[in-house]
Design a protein around this motif. Structure first.
Motif, PDB file in Angstrom:
ATOM      1  N   LEU A  44       0.827  -1.209   0.000  1.00  0.00           N
ATOM      2  CA  LEU A  44       0.000   0.000   0.000  1.00  0.00           C
ATOM      3  C   LEU A  44       0.863   1.260   0.000  1.00  0.00           C
ATOM      4  CD1 LEU A  44      -3.014  -0.819   2.336  1.00  0.00           C
ATOM      5  CD2 LEU A  44      -3.062  -0.393  -0.127  1.00  0.00           C
ATOM      6  N   ALA A  45       1.958   1.244   0.734  1.00  0.00           N
ATOM      7  CA  ALA A  45       2.864   2.398   0.747  1.00  0.00           C
ATOM      8  C   ALA A  45       3.462   2.614  -0.639  1.00  0.00           C
ATOM      9  CB  ALA A  45       3.961   2.195   1.786  1.00  0.00           C
ATOM     10  N   LYS A  46       3.805   1.540  -1.318  1.00  0.00           N
ATOM     11  CA  LYS A  46       4.360   1.643  -2.668  1.00  0.00           C
ATOM     12  C   LYS A  46       3.300   2.132  -3.655  1.00  0.00           C
ATOM     13  CE  LYS A  46       7.873  -1.821  -1.793  1.00  0.00           C
ATOM     14  NZ  LYS A  46       8.996  -0.908  -1.754  1.00  0.00           N
ATOM     15  N   ILE A  47       2.059   1.703  -3.466  1.00  0.00           N
ATOM     16  CA  ILE A  47       0.967   2.163  -4.323  1.00  0.00           C
ATOM     17  C   ILE A  47       0.741   3.661  -4.113  1.00  0.00           C
ATOM     18  CG2 ILE A  47      -1.533   2.037  -4.662  1.00  0.00           C
ATOM     19  CD1 ILE A  47      -1.273  -1.026  -4.248  1.00  0.00           C
ATOM     20  N   GLU A  48       0.770   4.108  -2.866  1.00  0.00           N
ATOM     21  CA  GLU A  48       0.621   5.534  -2.587  1.00  0.00           C
ATOM     22  C   GLU A  48       1.710   6.341  -3.308  1.00  0.00           C
ATOM     23  OE1 GLU A  48      -1.359   6.165   1.760  1.00  0.00           O
ATOM     24  OE2 GLU A  48       0.697   5.405   1.747  1.00  0.00           O
ATOM     25  N   LYS A  49       2.923   5.869  -3.218  1.00  0.00           N
ATOM     26  CA  LYS A  49       4.039   6.563  -3.862  1.00  0.00           C
ATOM     27  C   LYS A  49       3.852   6.571  -5.381  1.00  0.00           C
ATOM     28  CE  LYS A  49       9.035   6.811  -3.939  1.00  0.00           C
ATOM     29  NZ  LYS A  49      10.280   6.337  -3.373  1.00  0.00           N
ATOM     30  N   MET A  50       3.451   5.431  -5.938  1.00  0.00           N
ATOM     31  CA  MET A  50       3.243   5.318  -7.376  1.00  0.00           C
ATOM     32  C   MET A  50       2.138   6.268  -7.850  1.00  0.00           C
ATOM     33  SD  MET A  50       2.303   1.893  -9.567  1.00  0.00           S
ATOM     34  CE  MET A  50       0.619   1.793  -8.988  1.00  0.00           C
ATOM     35  N   LEU A  51       1.061   6.372  -7.077  1.00  0.00           N
ATOM     36  CA  LEU A  51      -0.072   7.202  -7.453  1.00  0.00           C
ATOM     37  C   LEU A  51       0.149   8.683  -7.157  1.00  0.00           C
ATOM     38  CD1 LEU A  51      -3.015   4.942  -6.264  1.00  0.00           C
ATOM     39  CD2 LEU A  51      -2.156   5.250  -8.602  1.00  0.00           C
ATOM     40  N   GLY A  52       1.035   8.975  -6.221  1.00  0.00           N
ATOM     41  CA  GLY A  52       1.325  10.362  -5.890  1.00  0.00           C
ATOM     42  C   GLY A  52       0.344  10.990  -4.925  1.00  0.00           C
ATOM     43  N   PHE A  53      -0.402  10.167  -4.187  1.00  0.00           N
ATOM     44  CA  PHE A  53      -1.300  10.688  -3.158  1.00  0.00           C
ATOM     45  C   PHE A  53      -1.447   9.664  -2.035  1.00  0.00           C
ATOM     46  CE2 PHE A  53      -4.153   8.980  -6.493  1.00  0.00           C
ATOM     47  CZ  PHE A  53      -4.841   8.002  -5.783  1.00  0.00           C
ATOM     48  N   ALA A  54      -1.761  10.193  -0.844  1.00  0.00           N
ATOM     49  CA  ALA A  54      -1.942   9.333   0.323  1.00  0.00           C
ATOM     50  C   ALA A  54      -3.356   8.758   0.331  1.00  0.00           C
ATOM     51  CB  ALA A  54      -1.695  10.124   1.597  1.00  0.00           C
ATOM     52  N   LEU A  55      -3.456   7.525   0.740  1.00  0.00           N
ATOM     53  CA  LEU A  55      -4.753   6.868   0.892  1.00  0.00           C
ATOM     54  C   LEU A  55      -5.306   7.169   2.279  1.00  0.00           C
ATOM     55  CD1 LEU A  55      -3.643   3.442  -0.592  1.00  0.00           C
ATOM     56  CD2 LEU A  55      -5.148   5.099  -1.708  1.00  0.00           C
ATOM     57  N   THR A  56      -6.612   7.324   2.359  1.00  0.00           N
ATOM     58  CA  THR A  56      -7.240   7.541   3.655  1.00  0.00           C
ATOM     59  C   THR A  56      -7.291   6.218   4.420  1.00  0.00           C
ATOM     60  OG1 THR A  56      -9.481   7.047   2.893  1.00  0.00           O
ATOM     61  CG2 THR A  56      -8.719   9.343   2.665  1.00  0.00           C
ATOM     62  N   ARG A  57      -7.579   6.312   5.690  1.00  0.00           N
ATOM     63  CA  ARG A  57      -7.721   5.095   6.503  1.00  0.00           C
ATOM     64  C   ARG A  57      -8.809   4.186   5.921  1.00  0.00           C
ATOM     65  NH1 ARG A  57      -6.775   3.578  12.055  1.00  0.00           N
ATOM     66  NH2 ARG A  57      -8.269   1.992  12.655  1.00  0.00           N
ATOM     67  N   GLU A  58      -9.925   4.795   5.531  1.00  0.00           N
ATOM     68  CA  GLU A  58     -11.030   4.028   4.947  1.00  0.00           C
ATOM     69  C   GLU A  58     -10.593   3.327   3.656  1.00  0.00           C
ATOM     70  OE1 GLU A  58     -15.056   5.149   2.605  1.00  0.00           O
ATOM     71  OE2 GLU A  58     -14.875   6.030   4.614  1.00  0.00           O
ATOM     72  N   GLU A  59      -9.839   4.024   2.830  1.00  0.00           N
ATOM     73  CA  GLU A  59      -9.347   3.431   1.578  1.00  0.00           C
ATOM     74  C   GLU A  59      -8.391   2.271   1.863  1.00  0.00           C
ATOM     75  OE1 GLU A  59      -9.620   7.343  -1.304  1.00  0.00           O
ATOM     76  OE2 GLU A  59      -7.783   6.996  -0.153  1.00  0.00           O
ATOM     77  N   LYS A  60      -7.575   2.440   2.872  1.00  0.00           N
ATOM     78  CA  LYS A  60      -6.658   1.355   3.244  1.00  0.00           C
ATOM     79  C   LYS A  60      -7.438   0.149   3.759  1.00  0.00           C
ATOM     80  CE  LYS A  60      -2.743   4.346   4.178  1.00  0.00           C
ATOM     81  NZ  LYS A  60      -1.851   4.920   5.182  1.00  0.00           N
ATOM     82  N   GLU A  61      -8.491   0.406   4.512  1.00  0.00           N
ATOM     83  CA  GLU A  61      -9.322  -0.700   5.003  1.00  0.00           C
ATOM     84  C   GLU A  61      -9.990  -1.432   3.845  1.00  0.00           C
ATOM     85  OE1 GLU A  61     -11.895   1.148   7.868  1.00  0.00           O
ATOM     86  OE2 GLU A  61     -10.292   1.276   9.366  1.00  0.00           O
ATOM     87  N   GLN A  62     -10.379  -0.700   2.803  1.00  0.00           N
ATOM     88  CA  GLN A  62     -10.973  -1.332   1.620  1.00  0.00           C
ATOM     89  C   GLN A  62      -9.982  -2.277   0.946  1.00  0.00           C
ATOM     90  OE1 GLN A  62     -12.203   1.968  -0.813  1.00  0.00           O
ATOM     91  NE2 GLN A  62     -13.893   2.510   0.554  1.00  0.00           N
ATOM     92  N   ALA A  63      -8.705  -1.980   1.070  1.00  0.00           N
ATOM     93  CA  ALA A  63      -7.672  -2.814   0.456  1.00  0.00           C
ATOM     94  C   ALA A  63      -7.586  -4.200   1.101  1.00  0.00           C
ATOM     95  CB  ALA A  63      -6.316  -2.117   0.542  1.00  0.00           C
ATOM     96  N   MET A  64      -8.168  -4.363   2.272  1.00  0.00           N
ATOM     97  CA  MET A  64      -8.095  -5.657   2.951  1.00  0.00           C
ATOM     98  C   MET A  64      -8.852  -6.748   2.193  1.00  0.00           C
ATOM     99  SD  MET A  64      -6.065  -4.503   5.078  1.00  0.00           S
ATOM    100  CE  MET A  64      -5.635  -6.060   5.804  1.00  0.00           C
ATOM    101  N   ALA A  65      -9.693  -6.364   1.243  1.00  0.00           N
ATOM    102  CA  ALA A  65     -10.427  -7.346   0.437  1.00  0.00           C
ATOM    103  C   ALA A  65      -9.608  -7.848  -0.749  1.00  0.00           C
ATOM    104  CB  ALA A  65     -11.733  -6.742  -0.058  1.00  0.00           C
TER     105      ALA A  65
END
Length: 88
Positions: A44-65
């Protein structure tokens, strides 16, 4: 960035940083490649860097799926659309 370009970048990250061997888009990340929750946080940290923006807590929780590379791609596309970076 097209889905194909995203897939190339994600596969490169998984091979280089997580030592995946021949990952396929529908491989179950944990069952086939031993991907665990710590790996998911790092990805997720690498994805944030690749996209150029920080993910919210809710967005990170969605990644658990996420279970497959295709799930990762769907997730990234959803995050980009949410921010208006790509059209639906």
């Amino acid at each position: 960035m097209t889905r194909e370009e995203l897939q190339e970048r994600i596969i490169a990250i998984l091979v280089q940083d997580f030592e995946f061997k021949n990952p396929a888009p529908n491989d179950h990340l944990r069952d086939v490649h031993g991907f665990d929750s710590i790996d998911a946080i790092e990805l997720l940290a690498k994805i944030e860097k690749m996209l150029g923006f920080a993910l919210t807590r809710e967005e990170k929780e969605q990644a658990m799926a996420i279970r497959t590379i295709n799930d990762i791609l769907d997730y990234i596309e959803t995050m980009q659309r949410k921010r208006g970076l790509v059209k639906p």
